[in-house]
Write a protein that holds these residues in place. Structure first.
Motif, PDB file in Angstrom:
ATOM      1  N   SER A  15       0.833  -1.208   0.000  1.00 49.99           N
ATOM      2  CA  SER A  15       0.000   0.000   0.000  1.00 49.99           C
ATOM      3  C   SER A  15       0.861   1.249   0.000  1.00 49.99           C
ATOM      4  O   SER A  15       0.563   2.230  -0.694  1.00 49.99           O
ATOM      5  CB  SER A  15      -0.932  -0.007   1.217  1.00 49.99           C
ATOM      6  N   GLY A  16       1.953   1.213   0.779  1.00 49.25           N
ATOM      7  CA  GLY A  16       2.867   2.356   0.777  1.00 49.25           C
ATOM      8  C   GLY A  16       3.502   2.587  -0.579  1.00 49.25           C
ATOM      9  O   GLY A  16       3.691   3.728  -1.005  1.00 49.25           O
ATOM     10  N   CYS A  17       3.811   1.473  -1.287  1.00 49.05           N
ATOM     11  CA  CYS A  17       4.398   1.605  -2.628  1.00 49.05           C
ATOM     12  C   CYS A  17       3.385   2.136  -3.632  1.00 49.05           C
ATOM     13  O   CYS A  17       3.760   2.762  -4.624  1.00 49.05           O
ATOM     14  CB  CYS A  17       4.942   0.256  -3.092  1.00 49.05           C
ATOM     15  N   ILE A  18       2.097   1.875  -3.404  1.00 50.66           N
ATOM     16  CA  ILE A  18       1.056   2.404  -4.288  1.00 50.66           C
ATOM     17  C   ILE A  18       0.827   3.889  -4.026  1.00 50.66           C
ATOM     18  O   ILE A  18       0.717   4.696  -4.956  1.00 50.66           O
ATOM     19  CB  ILE A  18      -0.255   1.615  -4.100  1.00 50.66           C
ATOM     20  N   ILE A  19       0.793   4.255  -2.737  1.00 44.08           N
ATOM     21  CA  ILE A  19       0.549   5.659  -2.382  1.00 44.08           C
ATOM     22  C   ILE A  19       1.768   6.521  -2.695  1.00 44.08           C
ATOM     23  O   ILE A  19       1.637   7.628  -3.222  1.00 44.08           O
ATOM     24  CB  ILE A  19       0.179   5.759  -0.894  1.00 44.08           C
ATOM     25  N   TYR A  20       2.952   6.017  -2.367  1.00 39.31           N
ATOM     26  CA  TYR A  20       4.194   6.767  -2.599  1.00 39.31           C
ATOM     27  C   TYR A  20       5.163   5.842  -3.330  1.00 39.31           C
ATOM     28  O   TYR A  20       6.006   5.199  -2.717  1.00 39.31           O
ATOM     29  CB  TYR A  20       4.784   7.232  -1.270  1.00 39.31           C
ATOM     30  N   ALA A  28       9.636   0.664 -13.397  1.00 29.84           N
ATOM     31  CA  ALA A  28       8.944  -0.492 -13.973  1.00 29.84           C
ATOM     32  C   ALA A  28       7.569  -0.148 -14.508  1.00 29.84           C
ATOM     33  O   ALA A  28       6.913  -1.001 -15.113  1.00 29.84           O
ATOM     34  CB  ALA A  28       8.827  -1.593 -12.915  1.00 29.84           C
ATOM     35  N   GLY A  29       7.115   1.096 -14.308  1.00 27.49           N
ATOM     36  CA  GLY A  29       5.798   1.491 -14.791  1.00 27.49           C
ATOM     37  C   GLY A  29       4.651   0.955 -13.963  1.00 27.49           C
ATOM     38  O   GLY A  29       3.519   0.870 -14.451  1.00 27.49           O
ATOM     39  N   VAL A  30       4.943   0.601 -12.706  1.00 28.70           N
ATOM     40  CA  VAL A  30       3.888   0.081 -11.824  1.00 28.70           C
ATOM     41  C   VAL A  30       3.372   1.223 -10.959  1.00 28.70           C
ATOM     42  O   VAL A  30       3.552   1.240  -9.739  1.00 28.70           O
ATOM     43  CB  VAL A  30       4.411  -1.083 -10.958  1.00 28.70           C
ATOM     44  N   THR A  31       2.753   2.194 -11.578  1.00 31.98           N
ATOM     45  CA  THR A  31       2.127   3.307 -10.875  1.00 31.98           C
ATOM     46  C   THR A  31       0.708   3.484 -11.408  1.00 31.98           C
ATOM     47  O   THR A  31       0.360   2.941 -12.462  1.00 31.98           O
ATOM     48  CB  THR A  31       2.919   4.609 -11.068  1.00 31.98           C
ATOM     49  N   ILE A  35      -0.585   2.414 -15.155  1.00 31.39           N
ATOM     50  CA  ILE A  35      -1.538   1.318 -15.311  1.00 31.39           C
ATOM     51  C   ILE A  35      -2.800   1.781 -16.041  1.00 31.39           C
ATOM     52  O   ILE A  35      -3.356   1.078 -16.886  1.00 31.39           O
ATOM     53  CB  ILE A  35      -1.887   0.713 -13.936  1.00 31.39           C
ATOM     54  N   PHE A  36      -3.261   3.015 -15.718  1.00 34.16           N
ATOM     55  CA  PHE A  36      -4.492   3.534 -16.330  1.00 34.16           C
ATOM     56  C   PHE A  36      -4.180   4.561 -17.425  1.00 34.16           C
ATOM     57  O   PHE A  36      -4.974   5.462 -17.683  1.00 34.16           O
ATOM     58  CB  PHE A  36      -5.365   4.186 -15.250  1.00 34.16           C
ATOM     59  N   SER A  37      -3.042   4.433 -18.076  1.00 31.32           N
ATOM     60  CA  SER A  37      -2.625   5.418 -19.078  1.00 31.32           C
ATOM     61  C   SER A  37      -3.589   5.488 -20.265  1.00 31.32           C
ATOM     62  O   SER A  37      -3.802   6.566 -20.827  1.00 31.32           O
ATOM     63  CB  SER A  37      -1.211   5.085 -19.572  1.00 31.32           C
ATOM     64  N   ASN A  38      -4.172   4.358 -20.656  1.00 31.61           N
ATOM     65  CA  ASN A  38      -5.094   4.376 -21.795  1.00 31.61           C
ATOM     66  C   ASN A  38      -6.344   5.197 -21.490  1.00 31.61           C
ATOM     67  O   ASN A  38      -6.901   5.856 -22.384  1.00 31.61           O
ATOM     68  CB  ASN A  38      -5.494   2.944 -22.169  1.00 31.61           C
ATOM     69  N   THR A  58      -6.845   8.170  -8.696  1.00 35.15           N
ATOM     70  CA  THR A  58      -5.925   8.035  -7.559  1.00 35.15           C
ATOM     71  C   THR A  58      -6.682   8.037  -6.242  1.00 35.15           C
ATOM     72  O   THR A  58      -6.418   7.208  -5.356  1.00 35.15           O
ATOM     73  CB  THR A  58      -4.901   9.185  -7.562  1.00 35.15           C
ATOM     74  N   LEU A  59      -7.631   8.951  -6.103  1.00 36.18           N
ATOM     75  CA  LEU A  59      -8.427   9.018  -4.878  1.00 36.18           C
ATOM     76  C   LEU A  59      -9.219   7.731  -4.664  1.00 36.18           C
ATOM     77  O   LEU A  59      -9.301   7.212  -3.538  1.00 36.18           O
ATOM     78  CB  LEU A  59      -9.367  10.217  -4.936  1.00 36.18           C
ATOM     79  N   PHE A  60      -9.792   7.202  -5.736  1.00 42.47           N
ATOM     80  CA  PHE A  60     -10.599   5.981  -5.598  1.00 42.47           C
ATOM     81  C   PHE A  60      -9.727   4.779  -5.244  1.00 42.47           C
ATOM     82  O   PHE A  60     -10.090   3.967  -4.380  1.00 42.47           O
ATOM     83  CB  PHE A  60     -11.379   5.707  -6.885  1.00 42.47           C
ATOM     84  N   ILE A  61      -8.576   4.638  -5.898  1.00 43.70           N
ATOM     85  CA  ILE A  61      -7.683   3.511  -5.607  1.00 43.70           C
ATOM     86  C   ILE A  61      -7.215   3.568  -4.156  1.00 43.70           C
ATOM     87  O   ILE A  61      -7.196   2.554  -3.444  1.00 43.70           O
ATOM     88  CB  ILE A  61      -6.479   3.512  -6.559  1.00 43.70           C
TER      89      ILE A  61
END
Length: 370
Positions: A15-20, A28-31, A35-38, A58-61
């Protein structure tokens, strides 16, 4: 119990890696934005609309992360039935809260989407700059957004990533701070910028490696606008200063190196202070480099390499009279070094500007008149 503890620690870490996101996740493009670039579209073409979508997703995730923890406990079978029965009330409250957070977030997003997203935090900030004499003839926030989008498409904009979730954008007329849930904007024409704080962090005492940050307070004078702070590395200050049309005020008690050369000159002077003085009985002339200060340094061989050493890179004796001040000598020394390896400058060598005798920083001596 150990399985629950391991799962909890792992989930907190992820969760910390997702938030920050750390550097590895960004590379690696795991942000969220990768992920939602399209769905987000192109940031360069529709900058404002891109960040509105990014802030929403971002707020919803982030809001579903607590529910994801509870869901994982159930799926992986870490929940003990006896524990649930013993603490049924606490468990019910916890699960209810984790469900209410994403539901409330969805409700908030639905409210923002009404009236062409005019109540979203980003359009609310842009609406402050909608010039109008009355509410009936007000310019829509989309007009301001269009102006920012056009300026962002230009190649001369400045983008400074202060960390993995925050960045600073400076265009011809706008100063923008990009945050996870919103962006702060200020028009350069009516904004004051003040450097009010600096802090230095020692990275390596052996190599004198350090990083210095400054805090710039951005204070728009437009009614209803909110001030915000910019924290950035001092080496990015010059780029930002060149792009900003307004002067940046630096408080008297704030000291920092504006450029890499300024930092090297200070370190150069500190090292020279540790070298022995060179006694000189004649009158000193002005520095031939700047023609302002008096010449106060002499190249005098002090290092361990002997004169006439077989080493082709050995230091040499310089017979020139004192002609340079310490600042000009430091600038000359820096100009002869590899720009891509500033960490090696102090340990490198240079040649005398006049006779081309090779010397190192240990051979630069301050003059003591006798």
């Amino acid at each position: 119990m150990s399985a629950i503890l391991f799962y909890t620690l792992f989930y907190i870490l992820m969760s910390g890696c997702i938030i920050y996101p750390p550097t590895e996740f960004v590379s690696a493009g795991v942000t969220i934005k990768d992920i939602f670039s399209n769905w987000l579209g192109s940031e360069n073409e529709i900058f404002i609309q891109y960040h509105m979508r990014r802030s929403v997703i971002t707020l919803f995730i982030h809001s579903i992360l607590p529910f994801g923890y509870v869901f994982g406990l159930v799926v992986f079978g870490h929940v003990d039935t006896n524990i649930l029965l013993d603490h049924a009330n606490l468990w019910t409250i916890f699960v209810t809260c984790t469900l209410l957070m994403p539901l409330y977030t969805l409700y908030k997003i639905l409210v923002w989407s009404m009236n062409n997203w005019s109540t979203h935090p980003i359009p609310q900030n842009l609406a402050i700059y909608c010039n109008s004499n009355n509410n009936n003839n007000s310019i829509p926030w989309t007009t301001v957004a269009s102006d920012i989008n056009v300026e962002y498409q230009r190649i001369d904009k400045i983008i400074i990533a202060t960390n993995s979730i925050t960045s600073i954008v400076a265009t011809d007329n706008w100063i923008i701070k990009v945050l996870p849930y919103k962006i702060m904007v200020a028009h350069q024409s009516d904004t004051a910028l003040i450097v009010n704080r600096s802090d230095t962090h020692e990275m390596s005492p052996v190599t004198r490696g350090e990083v210095q940050f400054i805090n710039i307070q951005v204070k728009p004078t437009r009614a209803g606008s909110q001030p915000f702070d910019i924290r950035l590395n001092v080496f990015n200050f010059k780029n930002l200063q060149d792009k900003i049309s307004r002067p940046i005020t630096i408080l008297q008690n704030v000291k920092f190196h504006k450029t890499l050369l300024d930092k090297f000159i200070d370190n150069f002077k500190e090292q020279i202070q540790e070298n022995p003085y060179y006694e000189y009985a004649e009158e000193l002339s002005q520095c031939i480099g700047c023609m302002q200060a008096s010449s106060n340094v002499k190249l005098h061989k002090q290092c361990s390499n002997g004169i006439g050493s077989e080493n082709p890179d050995a230091c040499m004796m310089c017979y020139c009279r004192p002609m340079w001040c310490i600042d000009c000598m430091a600038k000359w020394f820096a100009s002869r070094q590899d720009e891509n390896a500033p960490e090696t400058w102090l340990s490198s060598k240079c040649t005398c500007p006049v006779c081309r005798a090779r010397f190192c920083i240990l051979d630069v001596c301050l003059i003591q008149t006798v």
